[in-house]
Scaffold this motif. Structure first.
Motif, PDB file in Angstrom:
ATOM      1  N   PRO A  56      -1.259   5.899  -6.026  1.00 30.08           N
ATOM      2  CA  PRO A  56      -1.878   5.183  -7.157  1.00 30.08           C
ATOM      3  C   PRO A  56      -3.181   5.798  -7.643  1.00 30.08           C
ATOM      4  N   GLY A  57      -3.903   6.476  -6.758  1.00 34.04           N
ATOM      5  CA  GLY A  57      -5.155   7.090  -7.178  1.00 34.04           C
ATOM      6  C   GLY A  57      -4.969   8.198  -8.191  1.00 34.04           C
TER       7      GLY A  57
ATOM      8  N   LYS B  39       0.865  -1.182   0.000  1.00 37.18           N
ATOM      9  CA  LYS B  39       0.000   0.000   0.000  1.00 37.18           C
ATOM     10  C   LYS B  39       0.899   1.228   0.000  1.00 37.18           C
ATOM     11  N   PRO B  40       0.360   2.406  -0.310  1.00 37.15           N
ATOM     12  CA  PRO B  40       1.204   3.614  -0.363  1.00 37.15           C
ATOM     13  C   PRO B  40       1.928   3.852   0.963  1.00 37.15           C
ATOM     14  N   PHE B  41       3.114   4.440   0.866  1.00 36.33           N
ATOM     15  CA  PHE B  41       3.926   4.683   2.059  1.00 36.33           C
ATOM     16  C   PHE B  41       3.227   5.624   3.031  1.00 36.33           C
ATOM     17  N   SER B  42       2.410   6.549   2.521  1.00 35.78           N
ATOM     18  CA  SER B  42       1.687   7.463   3.403  1.00 35.78           C
ATOM     19  C   SER B  42       0.674   6.724   4.265  1.00 35.78           C
ATOM     20  N   ASP B  43       0.296   5.500   3.870  1.00 34.07           N
ATOM     21  CA  ASP B  43      -0.618   4.661   4.646  1.00 34.07           C
ATOM     22  C   ASP B  43       0.118   3.578   5.426  1.00 34.07           C
ATOM     23  N   GLY B  44       1.444   3.717   5.509  1.00 33.23           N
ATOM     24  CA  GLY B  44       2.220   2.728   6.238  1.00 33.23           C
ATOM     25  C   GLY B  44       2.650   1.543   5.398  1.00 33.23           C
TER      26      GLY B  44
END
Length: 260
Positions: free
Chosen positions: A245-246, A143-148
């Motif tokens: 990704p969005g 998942k994106p790094f901003s979401d861990g």
């Protein structure tokens, strides 16, 4: 600003987000089939590539309103029942590379990058980076790094084919080069585990993808902070962070044979 996560060997991971009100262009590309397999040798004057449409010109990673990149990057895609094909023609006045071991941190060289999220959910996507020495770095991100999110460097595109050609002199800064070309064939089997959908895709299937290019000044080779380099992309996420990704573009797969 939130503290950046740190991954061993990678250093700080990008978590920046676009400014409020940023509207990504969400670029789109139609990927046609090739009527015959493509030999992967870095030469892009083959008939299928000449017939394939070119993606829109790369823009700065921060958005299309920022100053255009110094060098042009031309990307095309094709597919058949065995492979997803990607080609890139990169203008460059001084072609260089330093990293030769697979899964080296290729983004610390000037590189070309591919991001693939088959089911468009923004999770469980893969990234390929390749430099002018034809060295690759392929990883899986949950998942994106901003979401861990975490990075699996142990992931490999099994059976991947890739080649680079230099139009000029590699690692010789005393003349002016024209650039370098990249040609990659991703086996569908190496992507299939990322999606519950069709792999290979069916006519009309839409995937989320993006393409980027990291460009370093030679004087900053080996830098650890990505803001020291320039980055141009196909579909700009709006922040110095490809892992949104969005904000990527979309690719529709067509069973029409390219050129028909």
């Amino acid at each position: 600003m939130a503290e950046r996560p740190v991954f061993p060997g990678l250093g700080e991971l990008p978590i920046e987000q676009p400014p409020q009100g940023y509207s990504p262009p969400h670029r789109h590309y139609t990927c046609y089939m090739t009527g015959s397999p493509i030999t992967i040798d870095g030469v892009l004057d083959k008939a299928p590539w000449l017939a394939a449409p070119r993606m829109e010109a790369f823009v700065d990673i921060l958005g299309p309103d920022v100053n255009p990149p110094e060098f042009d990057t031309r990307v095309k895609m094709l597919w058949d029942r065995d492979f997803l094909y990607v080609s890139a023609d990169l203008d460059e006045h001084d072609v260089w590379g330093t990293l030769t071991a697979r899964d080296s941190l290729i983004f610390r060289d000037t590189d070309f990058e591919v991001f693939i999220d088959p089911d468009r959910d923004g999770r469980n996507y893969v990234e390929l980076e390749i430099n002018a020495l034809n060295t690759i770095f392929d990883v899986f991100i949950d998942k994106p790094f901003s979401d861990g999110g975490t990075v699996d460097i142990g992931f490999d595109f099994d059976g991947i084919l890739h080649a680079v050609r230099i139009d000029g002199s590699l690692n010789w800064p005393h003349d002016t080069d024209r650039g370098w070309t990249v040609e990659v064939a991703f086996p569908w089997e190496s992507i299939a585990g990322l999606t519950e959908g069709n792999c290979p895709p069916q006519d009309g299937d839409v995937w989320s993808m993006n393409f980027g290019r990291v460009h370093w000044d030679r004087t900053k080779v080996g830098g650890h902070h990505l803001e020291d380099c320039g980055m141009s992309v196909w579909s700009p996420p709006g922040a110095f962070n490809m892992h949104i990704p969005g904000n990527w573009g979309t690719v529709t797969f067509s069973e029409t044979i390219v050129g028909d």
